[in-house]
Design an enzyme around this catalytic site. Structure first.
Site, PDB file in Angstrom:
ATOM      1  CG  ASP A  76      -1.959   1.086   1.224  1.00  0.00           C
ATOM      2  OD1 ASP A  76      -2.545   1.354   0.161  1.00  0.00           O
ATOM      3  OD2 ASP A  76      -2.175   1.700   2.286  1.00  0.00           O
TER       4      ASP A  76
ATOM      5  CD  GLN B 155      -4.713   0.935  -2.368  1.00  0.00           C
ATOM      6  OE1 GLN B 155      -3.898   1.728  -2.815  1.00  0.00           O
ATOM      7  NE2 GLN B 155      -4.624   0.425  -1.151  1.00  0.00           N
TER       8      GLN B 155
ATOM      9  CB  SER C  61      -6.603   3.039   0.500  1.00  0.00           C
ATOM     10  OG  SER C  61      -5.296   3.402   0.133  1.00  0.00           O
TER      11      SER C  61
END
Length: 276
Positions: free
Chosen positions: A195, A263, A213
């Site tokens: 991430d 993502q 996110s």
């Protein structure tokens, strides 16, 4: 029933602590875990940290020979790195080859993150990749890249990050802390790393950019070591409806595809990130 003793989390200095210390969890009851170490951060809790700790909590409830093969998480609220997080694991199923778990991460009585994760007993079979690893130079030939907010990681990039871009979309990465020969630990550290870059950075403009996110998924294809160089390559795919979506891969230095990820993040006019 004897009372459960819960220790106060230690305050971890970012310049001194290691990623293993950061991600360590205390088991406070069956299927219930608590962060051992916290630290001060000017931004909200890093998403890769809470996802990695959720995976670790789930992994501690399955037989040792079962390794993670996929995870799917949703970021629901901003977390605080200076406060401990509680992780509750639900054992959805244990079959002959697969184990399924659900994990809920809680701070201050509110859910900040949830995850579904599946584990598999590795099997023999075909080993095929449809696409080769991107052609890049060796990490020793590239520029240093400092991963913002990450413990125990070093990076290398082909070129300097352009002004306004903030993050590269392709770089080498390596954990600087020696890691044990444990597939779960390496999967957890990979999740922590996964991430760390904004795959939508090429779409950033002065009026719109990626933000928090929303959800995150990782598929673990082959066991790889994260204390050796790995190549992260993110590809931005689309922006629509105030959201952006990208995909990514993580390869070993010799070209093996270790993991794939995808993502989605908010994509809005920039604003100052709130401090909790």
């Amino acid at each position: 029933m004897r009372p459960v003793t819960v220790n106060e989390p230690a305050i971890l200095a970012p310049t001194e602590g290691t990623v293993l210390e950061l991600l360590d969890l205390e088991e406070i009851d069956r299927d219930l875990f608590r962060v051992r170490n916290v630290f001060d951060d000017v931004y909200a809790l890093y998403g890769g940290q809470v996802a990695a700790q959720a995976l670790l909590a789930a992994g501690r409830t399955v037989p040792e020979e079962r390794v993670p093969h996929s995870l799917h998480g949703y970021y629901l609220r901003l977390g605080d790195a200076s406060r401990p997080t509680i992780f509750r694991v639900d054992r959805d199923r244990d079959g002959r080859s697969f184990s399924a778990r659900r994990v809920v991460a809680v701070q201050g009585g509110e859910v900040i993150f949830n995850m579904s994760v599946s584990f598999h007993v590795p099997e023999e079979g075909p080993d095929i990749d449809a696409e080769p690893m991107p052609v890049v130079g060796a990490p020793e030939t590239m520029l240093d890249y400092v991963f913002p907010r990450l413990f125990s990681f070093e990076g290398r990039t082909e070129k300097p990050v352009e002004p306004g871009e903030d993050f590269p979309t392709r770089c080498w990465a390596r954990c600087t802390t020696a890691l044990p020969d444990d597939p779960l630990t390496h999967a957890v550290i990979l999740t922590y790393l996964s991430d760390s870059m904004a795959g939508l950075a090429p779409f950033h403009t002065p009026t719109a950019r990626s933000g928090s996110s929303l959800d995150h998924a990782v598929w673990f294809h082959r066991p790889i070591r994260l204390d050796e160089w790995v190549l992260m390559d993110h590809v931005p795919r689309t922006i629509a409806g105030g959201r952006g979506w990208y995909t990514g891969t993580i390869h070993t230095r010799d070209g093996r595809l270790g993991a794939s990820l995808t993502q989605e993040a908010l994509f809005r006019a920039p604003r100052e990130r709130p401090r909790l």
